[in-house]
Structure formats: structure tokens, C-alpha cells
Design a protein around this motif. Structure first.
Motif, PDB file in Angstrom:
ATOM      1  N   ASP A  88       0.812  -1.212   0.000  1.00  0.00           N
ATOM      2  CA  ASP A  88       0.000   0.000   0.000  1.00  0.00           C
ATOM      3  C   ASP A  88       0.854   1.274   0.000  1.00  0.00           C
ATOM      4  OD1 ASP A  88       0.929  -0.198   2.583  1.00  0.00           O
ATOM      5  OD2 ASP A  88      -1.007   0.122   3.552  1.00  0.00           O
ATOM      6  N   ARG A  89       2.171   1.136  -0.182  1.00  0.00           N
ATOM      7  CA  ARG A  89       3.069   2.284  -0.319  1.00  0.00           C
ATOM      8  C   ARG A  89       3.655   2.295  -1.731  1.00  0.00           C
ATOM      9  NH1 ARG A  89       4.192   3.886   5.069  1.00  0.00           N
ATOM     10  NH2 ARG A  89       2.240   3.385   6.167  1.00  0.00           N
ATOM     11  N   GLU A  90       3.998   3.465  -2.220  1.00  0.00           N
ATOM     12  CA  GLU A  90       4.331   3.639  -3.631  1.00  0.00           C
ATOM     13  C   GLU A  90       5.624   2.945  -4.041  1.00  0.00           C
ATOM     14  OE1 GLU A  90       4.355   7.854  -4.136  1.00  0.00           O
ATOM     15  OE2 GLU A  90       2.192   7.958  -4.496  1.00  0.00           O
ATOM     16  N   ALA A  91       5.510   2.071  -5.029  1.00  0.00           N
ATOM     17  CA  ALA A  91       6.629   1.415  -5.701  1.00  0.00           C
ATOM     18  C   ALA A  91       6.057   0.667  -6.895  1.00  0.00           C
ATOM     19  CB  ALA A  91       7.374   0.466  -4.775  1.00  0.00           C
ATOM     20  N   ASP A  92       6.920   0.350  -7.846  1.00  0.00           N
ATOM     21  CA  ASP A  92       6.472  -0.382  -9.028  1.00  0.00           C
ATOM     22  C   ASP A  92       6.458  -1.892  -8.813  1.00  0.00           C
ATOM     23  OD1 ASP A  92       6.000   1.829 -10.737  1.00  0.00           O
ATOM     24  OD2 ASP A  92       8.156   2.013 -11.112  1.00  0.00           O
ATOM     25  N   SER A  93       7.490  -2.425  -8.129  1.00  0.00           N
ATOM     26  CA  SER A  93       7.621  -3.880  -7.981  1.00  0.00           C
ATOM     27  C   SER A  93       7.974  -4.320  -6.571  1.00  0.00           C
ATOM     28  CB  SER A  93       8.708  -4.412  -8.932  1.00  0.00           C
ATOM     29  OG  SER A  93       8.413  -4.163 -10.279  1.00  0.00           O
ATOM     30  N   LEU A  94       8.774  -3.536  -5.873  1.00  0.00           N
ATOM     31  CA  LEU A  94       9.396  -3.988  -4.632  1.00  0.00           C
ATOM     32  C   LEU A  94       8.435  -4.095  -3.460  1.00  0.00           C
ATOM     33  CD1 LEU A  94      12.771  -2.016  -4.473  1.00  0.00           C
ATOM     34  CD2 LEU A  94      12.525  -4.503  -4.399  1.00  0.00           C
ATOM     35  N   LEU A  95       8.670  -5.141  -2.647  1.00  0.00           N
ATOM     36  CA  LEU A  95       8.078  -5.297  -1.326  1.00  0.00           C
ATOM     37  C   LEU A  95       9.231  -5.584  -0.372  1.00  0.00           C
ATOM     38  CD1 LEU A  95       5.157  -7.654  -2.382  1.00  0.00           C
ATOM     39  CD2 LEU A  95       4.878  -5.277  -1.656  1.00  0.00           C
ATOM     40  N   VAL A  96       9.338  -4.812   0.725  1.00  0.00           N
ATOM     41  CA  VAL A  96      10.470  -4.946   1.644  1.00  0.00           C
ATOM     42  C   VAL A  96       9.950  -4.956   3.073  1.00  0.00           C
ATOM     43  CG1 VAL A  96      12.681  -3.977   2.386  1.00  0.00           C
ATOM     44  CG2 VAL A  96      11.946  -3.708   0.009  1.00  0.00           C
ATOM     45  N   VAL A  97      10.405  -5.934   3.875  1.00  0.00           N
ATOM     46  CA  VAL A  97       9.925  -6.081   5.253  1.00  0.00           C
ATOM     47  C   VAL A  97      11.039  -6.647   6.124  1.00  0.00           C
ATOM     48  CG1 VAL A  97       8.991  -8.388   4.800  1.00  0.00           C
ATOM     49  CG2 VAL A  97       8.070  -7.042   6.693  1.00  0.00           C
ATOM     50  N   GLU A  98      11.048  -6.259   7.404  1.00  0.00           N
ATOM     51  CA  GLU A  98      11.949  -6.829   8.405  1.00  0.00           C
ATOM     52  C   GLU A  98      11.149  -7.684   9.376  1.00  0.00           C
ATOM     53  OE1 GLU A  98      15.424  -3.533   9.169  1.00  0.00           O
ATOM     54  OE2 GLU A  98      13.587  -3.321  10.335  1.00  0.00           O
ATOM     55  N   VAL A  99      11.766  -8.781   9.836  1.00  0.00           N
ATOM     56  CA  VAL A  99      11.129  -9.670  10.804  1.00  0.00           C
ATOM     57  C   VAL A  99      12.123 -10.001  11.918  1.00  0.00           C
ATOM     58  CG1 VAL A  99       9.981 -11.893  11.168  1.00  0.00           C
ATOM     59  CG2 VAL A  99       9.640 -10.657   9.013  1.00  0.00           C
ATOM     60  N   PHE A 100      11.656  -9.894  13.171  1.00  0.00           N
ATOM     61  CA  PHE A 100      12.444 -10.249  14.351  1.00  0.00           C
ATOM     62  C   PHE A 100      11.791 -11.452  15.018  1.00  0.00           C
ATOM     63  CE2 PHE A 100      12.920  -5.759  13.576  1.00  0.00           C
ATOM     64  CZ  PHE A 100      14.270  -5.514  13.782  1.00  0.00           C
TER      65      PHE A 100
END
Length: 268
Positions: A148-160
Motif C-alpha cells: 500500500d506504499r508507492e513502488a512499481d515492484s518492490l516489497l520490503v519487510v523486516e522480521v524479528f
């Protein structure tokens, strides 16, 4: 050693310890580079046909793109401070320069771009924080670049993931174009372990077990997930962090759970 498990190498002349490209991974979309820069080092790159998300894993930097300049960004000195990072989105057809103000660990996440959106800073307060799961399936999430945030292809997430817990779990996959039920997304995991001498385990497997790899993960390793389920389990005394980069033909995260393990959702 599994071909899906990539060990960090000594920093090259540019400070790079990992370089995953679509060509090296044998897929179409996701790229990941990790750099360990010394204070005063500079990194200059053109984005070309790819959009980029620069994630300051630890340390502080100045970042300049073709149109924007962000001075003195960065706060956490270790990912295990568990505060959201500073990141910079850079579109395709642009360039960026990173100047390390302290020792800096930097992830360069990339995927095909269309130049749709301008460069921007993703500040920590813009990163959605959430908890997922319960009991031994509990983990903490930082959504750096969700759909739901602007980008063409990328999805980026951190997990702890706390010590003794399992994340990316119950097992799920996203390797089939079957929207709205499932999307095809390639994925990389960049792993950090605390304390650094520890380890964790990751299994990557598909339904017919033509792919079935179980890997011992150490600090700084990258795991490629071209298909299949991909849970991560920590061991007592050691907690894990990982940075996920995902991309595919459609920018949406729709996954299919392993049916034999769906009963675990009753425990959430």
C-alpha cells in the motif's frame, strides 16, 4: 551446501559482501546487495531499469539521488535495537550516492521499475510496526515498503524472531500466478543472528518435495526462495532478524498456506 544458501564474502573494494541478481539467482525480478562500508566510504550507483530501496541496516549516512538529498539519516547501530530503519526509495532511471557517516551496513534491494514514483525518504515513523502470531509463533514485523506504499515492484519487510520461536509460519508459499488467491513472488532472506555466534534453521520445500532443503543459517547469510514454503526456526539463546525482499509480475502479497499445517492458526 545448498545452492539456496549464500555465505557472505569479505568486503570487495566497494564494501560489498553479497550480490544477488536475477541472473545469478536464476529468476526474473529480485536483486539484493549488502554492503559494509567504513566511515567516510562512498557508494555511487545508477539504478538503470530497476527501482531500488536503500535500507540502512545499521549506521548513519548521507544519501543523494538525482533530485533529492537526505543528510544525516540513520539512528540504530544494530538491527537488534528493533527500531525501524531509515530507508530511501530510488526509482529506475535515477542514480544514488551513499556517504557513510559511521560504519554502515547497507542493503540495496532492487526489482524492475517503471519510473512511476519519485525518490523519497522512508523515515522510521512511516514504517508500520506490528506483532504476528502468538506463543512460539510470535514475531515482530517492520513493513518498510508494503504493497500500500508507492513502488512499481518492490516489497520490503523486516522480521524479528525471538529465541526458540518459528516465523514465516505456519508454512506458506507464493510461487503461483493464481490471483486473487496466490501471487508469484520471488524472495530473499538476509539473516542476522544475536549473539553473532549463534545459528537458526530455514527449510525451503514444495508440495511434491522436488525441492526440499533444510539449511543451518549463520549471521550474515542470504537464503534464496524461488518457490515453495520457507519457515525459519531459531534455537534457544539466539534471536534472529531477517530482511525480506520480494517482487514478481504483480505487486501484491497473496499466499497459500500448507494445508496440513492450517490447524496451527487456531493457536494464534
Amino acid at each position: 551446501m545448498s545452492h539456496l544458501l549464500l555465505k557472505p564474502h569479505d568486503p570487495d573494494q566497494q564494501g560489498r559482501i553479497h550480490c544477488v541478481s536475477p541472473e545469478s539467482a536464476g529468476w526474473k525480478y529480485v536483486g539484493l546487495e549488502v554492503y559494509r562500508l567504513k566511515k567516510g566510504d562512498r557508494l555511487k550507483r545508477k539504478t538503470g531499469t530497476h527501482e531500488v530501496c536503500l535500507v540502512l541496516l545499521s549506521g548513519k549516512a548521507n544519501v543523494k539521488t538525482g533530485q533529492k538529498e537526505f543528510q544525516g539519516i540513520g539512528k540504530r547501530m544494530s538491527v537488534f535495537e528493533k527500531i525501524p530503519p531509515y530507508s530511501v526509495y530510488v526509482p529506475s532511471g535515477d542514480h544514488y550516492q551513499v556517504e557513510a557517516l559511521t560504519d554502515l551496513e547497507l542493503a540495496v534491494c532492487s526489482a524492475p521499475g517503471k519510473g512511476t514514483f519519485p525518490a523519497r525518504l522512508i523515515a522510521p515513523e512511516e514504517v508500520r510496526q506490528s506483532n504476528r502470531g502468538s506463543g512460539k509463533m510470535f514475531r515482530q514485523i517492520h513493513d518498510i515498503l508494503p504493497e500500500d506504499r508507492e513502488a512499481d515492484s518492490l516489497l520490503v519487510v523486516e522480521v524479528f524472531t525471538p529465541d526458540g520461536n518459528t516465523s514465516s509460519y505456519p508454512p506458506h508459499k507464493h510461487d503461483t500466478e493464481n490471483l486473487p488467491h496466490e501471487s508469484y513472488l520471488e524472495e530473499t532472506y538476509y539473516h542476522k543472528i544475536h549473539p553473532e555466534n549463534g545459528f537458526a534453521f530455514q527449510r525451503v520445500y514444495n508440495d511434491d518435495r522436488s525441492l526440499d532443503e533444510t539449511m543451518c543459517i549463520e549471521n550474515g547469510d542470504v537464503v534464496l526462495v524461488p518457490e515453495g514454503y520457507h519457515p525459519v526456526t531459531t534455537v534457544p539463546g539466539y534471536e534472529s532478524y531477517y530482511l525480506n525482499v520480494m517482487a514478481g509480475p504483480v505487486r501484491t502479497w497473496k499466499f497459500k498456506n500448507a494445508s496440513e499445517h492450517e490447524w496451527l492458526f487456531e493457536k494464534f
